[in-house]
Design an enzyme around this catalytic site. Sequence first.
Site, PDB file in Angstrom:
ATOM      1  N   GLY A  83     -39.561 -36.599 -36.707  1.00  0.00           N
ATOM      2  CA  GLY A  83     -38.979 -35.702 -35.724  1.00  0.00           C
ATOM      3  C   GLY A  83     -37.465 -35.754 -35.693  1.00  0.00           C
ATOM      4  O   GLY A  83     -36.798 -34.722 -35.521  1.00  0.00           O
TER       5      GLY A  83
ATOM      6  N   ASN B 169     -39.894 -36.339 -23.305  1.00  0.00           N
ATOM      7  CA  ASN B 169     -40.542 -37.539 -23.825  1.00  0.00           C
ATOM      8  C   ASN B 169     -40.600 -38.684 -22.818  1.00  0.00           C
ATOM      9  O   ASN B 169     -41.318 -39.649 -23.038  1.00  0.00           O
ATOM     10  CB  ASN B 169     -39.810 -38.018 -25.084  1.00  0.00           C
ATOM     11  CG  ASN B 169     -38.334 -38.232 -24.847  1.00  0.00           C
ATOM     12  OD1 ASN B 169     -37.623 -37.298 -24.496  1.00  0.00           O
ATOM     13  ND2 ASN B 169     -37.862 -39.450 -25.046  1.00  0.00           N
TER      14      ASN B 169
ATOM     15  N   GLN C 294     -43.302 -34.245 -28.587  1.00  0.00           N
ATOM     16  CA  GLN C 294     -44.221 -34.783 -27.584  1.00  0.00           C
ATOM     17  C   GLN C 294     -45.306 -33.784 -27.175  1.00  0.00           C
ATOM     18  O   GLN C 294     -46.359 -34.178 -26.671  1.00  0.00           O
ATOM     19  CB  GLN C 294     -43.450 -35.225 -26.335  1.00  0.00           C
ATOM     20  CG  GLN C 294     -42.600 -36.468 -26.536  1.00  0.00           C
ATOM     21  CD  GLN C 294     -43.425 -37.729 -26.752  1.00  0.00           C
ATOM     22  OE1 GLN C 294     -44.611 -37.780 -26.460  1.00  0.00           O
ATOM     23  NE2 GLN C 294     -42.784 -38.759 -27.282  1.00  0.00           N
TER      24      GLN C 294
ATOM     25  N   SER D  78     -43.712 -34.296 -35.308  1.00  0.00           N
ATOM     26  CA  SER D  78     -43.764 -35.659 -35.845  1.00  0.00           C
ATOM     27  C   SER D  78     -45.205 -36.127 -35.931  1.00  0.00           C
ATOM     28  O   SER D  78     -45.987 -35.932 -35.000  1.00  0.00           O
ATOM     29  CB  SER D  78     -42.958 -36.605 -34.955  1.00  0.00           C
ATOM     30  OG  SER D  78     -42.970 -37.919 -35.473  1.00  0.00           O
TER      31      SER D  78
ATOM     32  N   CYS E 216     -36.370 -45.115 -28.556  1.00  0.00           N
ATOM     33  CA  CYS E 216     -35.058 -45.113 -29.220  1.00  0.00           C
ATOM     34  C   CYS E 216     -33.961 -45.609 -28.285  1.00  0.00           C
ATOM     35  O   CYS E 216     -32.991 -46.210 -28.715  1.00  0.00           O
ATOM     36  CB  CYS E 216     -34.715 -43.702 -29.705  1.00  0.00           C
ATOM     37  SG  CYS E 216     -35.898 -43.057 -30.912  1.00  0.00           S
TER      38      CYS E 216
END
Length: 395
Positions: A75, A159, A187, A207, A333
């Site tokens: 992604g 997300n 998501q 993703s 992240c």
Amino acid sequence: MDNMNKPIYLDNAASTPLLDEVTTEILPYLKWLYGNPSSLHRLGRESFQAVEKARSRVASLIGAKKKEIVFTSGGTEANNLAIKGISSRLKRLDPKRNCVIASSIEHESVLGAVRDLEENGFNVLLVPTTINGRIEPENLKKTIPSDGVALVSIMLSNNEVGTIQPVKELAAITHQYGGLFHTDAVQAIGKIPVDVKLLDVDLLSMSSHKIHGPKGVGALYLKEGLMLDPIVSGGGQESDFRSGTENVHGIIGFAKACEITSSRLEEHRASLVALRDYLIFHVLDKIPDSRVNCSTEERIPNIAHFTFTGVQGEDLVTQLDEHGIAASTGSACSSKHQKPSHVLKAMGFSYAELTGSLRLSISILNTKGEIDRVIPILADIIAELRTHSPFDKSK
């Protein structure tokens, strides 16, 4: 290992485990069908054909054409390719087309990409959000300059708190002002129906590892007729949009995960909604001074985001982990860098609310039995943490 001692994984917004069917599909391409898709011999041709079949399966999930799918490493690369590739091409063709807009609650891969553009002379603007994490169409209208916009990038669902954005309306507004519209759907894919034609988006990021496929592979939907500047140069794979030898086994696994998701979407969505609501009810019932964030119905079914007053989220995640329960404070992240969530900050959370938040994200593999095990452990940990809290709970 008996069920009472089995770890409980409630961080599925960060990554999901492989489904058995996906593992089975991948295995031959790890052991026997190992040819490079660019090679002319039989093993190379078999890999090429498998990748092209996978491209069709991925496209089918989002109502796209096979030729509109560009495979990437995930992604993050899909977001960067969309934002940098389109923006740089548009500006090169017309230097006046240098305005790029994103929302204040985008994933770091989007915000990082637009910051890079800003450093290279683009006019970057951010649309504010509501307390529920929604991007209102009127706010987008107010953000777009009078001379128009090149690209708008707003995620389909958030997300961290799960809010579903009114992407169809946002895309229509963007097109009215002469811009292209990109959505990060990482998501949303596999949780809600996604059709690129109904949404009328120009670019869309996906993703694999968010839908029980392998890590290291994703895709960008690039509307037919659009061109972009590649950000990875080399062998000219993926129609010259993304060079590099294809991750064949990853792509095969991604396609299988898409196929499973497509065929069982409504069944899985109903199951996730029921389990998420069960989790929310019992957390709010058993834990005082707790709040669920983004209580609107317009949210994806697998995320429950909570605020617990008088608790540090990182301490909570650490202690849950000691009990074999995987959770997070927000985006994987961002969490690794131990910084307050920019999403919650943009939504207007106080410092205590920012640091006292917990994201529990479920998948089709979770059960009510697991939730029943988690609730008392979570309640006990929070009660213990609150006895040592630095926050004044009266405020």
